[in-house]
Design a protein around this motif. Structure first.
Motif, PDB file in Angstrom:
ATOM      1  N   LEU A 174      47.793  43.194  28.184  1.00  8.70           N
ATOM      2  CA  LEU A 174      48.194  44.133  28.888  1.00  8.70           C
ATOM      3  C   LEU A 174      47.162  44.192  30.259  1.00  8.70           C
ATOM      4  O   LEU A 174      45.910  44.466  29.614  1.00  8.70           O
ATOM      5  CB  LEU A 174      48.255  45.642  28.258  1.00  8.70           C
ATOM      6  CG  LEU A 174      49.399  45.526  26.997  1.00  8.70           C
ATOM      7  CD1 LEU A 174      49.137  46.800  26.474  1.00  8.70           C
ATOM      8  CD2 LEU A 174      50.799  45.474  27.782  1.00  8.70           C
ATOM      9  N   THR A 175      47.477  44.476  31.446  1.00 12.28           N
ATOM     10  CA  THR A 175      46.783  44.538  32.597  1.00 12.28           C
ATOM     11  C   THR A 175      47.102  45.693  33.351  1.00 12.28           C
ATOM     12  O   THR A 175      48.308  45.734  33.782  1.00 12.28           O
ATOM     13  CB  THR A 175      46.557  43.324  33.297  1.00 12.28           C
ATOM     14  OG1 THR A 175      46.121  42.131  32.405  1.00 12.28           O
ATOM     15  CG2 THR A 175      45.386  43.293  34.418  1.00 12.28           C
ATOM     16  N   GLN A 176      46.232  46.465  33.770  1.00 13.76           N
ATOM     17  CA  GLN A 176      46.388  47.647  34.864  1.00 13.76           C
ATOM     18  C   GLN A 176      44.895  47.644  35.573  1.00 13.76           C
ATOM     19  O   GLN A 176      43.950  47.135  35.365  1.00 13.76           O
ATOM     20  CB  GLN A 176      46.596  48.857  34.105  1.00 13.76           C
ATOM     21  CG  GLN A 176      48.229  49.107  33.732  1.00 13.76           C
ATOM     22  CD  GLN A 176      48.895  49.723  35.308  1.00 13.76           C
ATOM     23  OE1 GLN A 176      48.076  49.714  36.313  1.00 13.76           O
ATOM     24  NE2 GLN A 176      50.231  50.190  35.040  1.00 13.76           N
ATOM     25  N   SER A 177      45.067  48.528  36.528  1.00 10.22           N
ATOM     26  CA  SER A 177      44.041  49.118  37.365  1.00 10.22           C
ATOM     27  C   SER A 177      43.025  49.575  36.492  1.00 10.22           C
ATOM     28  O   SER A 177      43.194  50.405  35.448  1.00 10.22           O
ATOM     29  CB  SER A 177      44.501  50.145  38.769  1.00 10.22           C
ATOM     30  OG  SER A 177      43.183  50.619  38.985  1.00 10.22           O
ATOM     31  N   LYS A 178      41.608  49.381  36.752  1.00 15.35           N
ATOM     32  CA  LYS A 178      40.447  49.815  36.005  1.00 15.35           C
ATOM     33  C   LYS A 178      40.579  51.427  35.848  1.00 15.35           C
ATOM     34  O   LYS A 178      39.813  51.768  34.812  1.00 15.35           O
ATOM     35  CB  LYS A 178      39.148  49.483  36.853  1.00 15.35           C
ATOM     36  CG  LYS A 178      38.849  49.951  38.091  1.00 15.35           C
ATOM     37  CD  LYS A 178      37.463  49.547  38.637  1.00 15.35           C
ATOM     38  CE  LYS A 178      37.351  50.326  40.259  1.00 15.35           C
ATOM     39  NZ  LYS A 178      36.079  49.738  40.737  1.00 15.35           N
ATOM     40  N   ILE A 179      41.318  52.099  36.806  1.00 15.53           N
ATOM     41  CA  ILE A 179      41.394  53.742  36.497  1.00 15.53           C
ATOM     42  C   ILE A 179      42.102  53.909  35.216  1.00 15.53           C
ATOM     43  O   ILE A 179      41.800  55.109  34.745  1.00 15.53           O
ATOM     44  CB  ILE A 179      41.988  54.297  37.754  1.00 15.53           C
ATOM     45  CG1 ILE A 179      43.323  53.921  37.783  1.00 15.53           C
ATOM     46  CG2 ILE A 179      41.298  53.853  39.089  1.00 15.53           C
ATOM     47  CD1 ILE A 179      44.164  54.729  38.846  1.00 15.53           C
ATOM     48  N   ASP A 180      42.698  53.171  34.685  1.00 17.96           N
ATOM     49  CA  ASP A 180      43.493  53.302  33.446  1.00 17.96           C
ATOM     50  C   ASP A 180      42.623  52.569  32.098  1.00 17.96           C
ATOM     51  O   ASP A 180      43.108  52.670  30.976  1.00 17.96           O
ATOM     52  CB  ASP A 180      44.885  52.750  33.574  1.00 17.96           C
ATOM     53  CG  ASP A 180      45.524  53.503  34.224  1.00 17.96           C
ATOM     54  OD1 ASP A 180      45.523  54.702  34.563  1.00 17.96           O
ATOM     55  OD2 ASP A 180      46.393  52.782  35.183  1.00 17.96           O
ATOM     56  N   TYR A 181      41.326  52.618  32.279  1.00 15.78           N
ATOM     57  CA  TYR A 181      40.515  52.150  30.961  1.00 15.78           C
ATOM     58  C   TYR A 181      40.618  53.108  30.088  1.00 15.78           C
ATOM     59  O   TYR A 181      40.694  52.665  28.670  1.00 15.78           O
ATOM     60  CB  TYR A 181      39.094  52.237  31.437  1.00 15.78           C
ATOM     61  CG  TYR A 181      38.021  51.826  30.492  1.00 15.78           C
ATOM     62  CD1 TYR A 181      37.925  50.490  29.955  1.00 15.78           C
ATOM     63  CD2 TYR A 181      37.415  52.546  29.449  1.00 15.78           C
ATOM     64  CE1 TYR A 181      36.908  49.974  29.160  1.00 15.78           C
ATOM     65  CE2 TYR A 181      36.461  52.219  28.525  1.00 15.78           C
ATOM     66  CZ  TYR A 181      36.540  51.008  28.355  1.00 15.78           C
ATOM     67  OH  TYR A 181      35.646  50.637  27.354  1.00 15.78           O
TER      68      TYR A 181
END
Length: 326
Positions: free
Chosen positions: A45-52
């Protein structure tokens, strides 16, 4: 992500989020001993780093996988065959994906179980696995027939003429037509993945509009058609980039169709903030409009910076206001 934000992870949310931002891949490497080609199943799964922080919650909820960070993105990765078999397969079997993502999952599952049974350690097995999985993500894969041939030549170099295999694999198509309708949790995950709520400001005339979109690969356009049925509104468009978009632009539909369905939930990403602001703007447009400078400024101050802190706008906020405030 906001500190102290409550994150709610459910199986259907994971399925919807995976539908948007997940991938099932079989990677290939070469080894010196035994069969020279080694397949490795990978779920990510990949998302923007703001969703760490969200990805930490996903990892904790599932109890498997690893998290990787780079400058722009955060990625949750599962490579362990045992973790895939014991956790991911039961999850996605019970809470199924849709469209091309379901096809990719079925191929992935078939290959994983073959590897679990050590079939990849036999020549016939590795040929079957390569046949099934090499182009399993046709819309997004960069693989070519030439790259597949390079791998096959490594087998030919060791074994000579390769055996002919049975290319039929009926289990891959199983359950494709037995798919339950999407539910609210699946939609919540779908929107957290590739949905967006926006307020648009025309720069050549005094016009403000709201819109809600969800984007997916063209081969999964059936998911977007289900959104039309789920919300009883919206339109689906095919895009030039092998993608498709579900879109709602009507203030009335946003307030009378979208909001009633979504008002009782909380998104796990910044989409919650964008949703709330978009609905507020829709209510302002419906109830007061923006003919007066005061009403227009209220909307601008509320929504101008909501996506990418306003950096996606063609002009700055002050430049926009100067066009209409004489």
């Amino acid at each position: 992500m906001e500190k102290n934000k409550i994150i709610k992870i459910t199986p259907d949310w994971i399925s919807g989020f995976t539908q948007s931002d997940g991938s099932f891949v079989i990677n290939y490497s070469t080894v010196k001993n035994g069969i020279p080609i080694r397949p490795t199943p990978v779920f990510n799964l990949t998302q923007s780093k703001i969703d760490y922080d969200l990805f930490v919650e996903i990892k904790n909820h599932l109890g498997i996988g690893r998290i990787y960070n780079n400058r722009n993105n955060v990625t949750f990765v599962v490579r362990s065959i045992d973790e895939i078999v014991e956790v991911l397969l039961p999850l996605f079997d019970k809470h199924p994906l849709k469209g091309s993502k379901l096809v990719a999952y079925n191929i992935f599952k078939t290959v994983v179980l073959m590897i679990k049974d050590k079939k990849h350690l036999k020549l016939e097995g590795i040929i079957q696995i390569m046949h099934l999985s090499y182009f399993m993500n046709k819309d997004t894969s960069l693989r070519t027939e030439e790259s597949k041939e390079i791998l096959e030549n490594k087998l030919k170099l060791k074994y000579g003429t390769l055996p002919i295999i049975n290319k039929d694999c009926p289990e891959i198509m199983a359950n494709l037509s037995i798919s339950s309708p999407i539910n609210l949790e699946f939609v919540r995950g779908l929107v957290d993945g590739d949905g967006s709520f926006n307020v648009s400001f025309a720069t050549n005339r005094r016009r403000v509009s709201v819109n809600f979109t969800v984007v997916c690969e063209l081969s999964s356009i059936s998911v977007l058609n289900e959104l039309v049925e789920f919300f009883k509104c919206g339109t689906v468009y095919k895009l030039p980039s092998k993608a498709a978009r579900y879109q709602v632009q009507s203030v009335d539909e946003m307030l009378n169709k979208i909001y009633p369905k979504l008002k009782g939930i909380k998104f796990n990403t910044i989409k919650q903030n964008h949703f709330e602001k978009t609905i507020k703007v829709a209510e302002l447009i419906k109830n007061k409009g923006y003919k007066t400078n005061e009403d227009l400024q209220t909307i601008v101050e509320l929504a101008w910076d909501m996506n990418k802190e306003g950096r996606g706008r063609k002009i700055s906020k002050s430049e926009y206001l100067s066009k209409f405030f004489k």
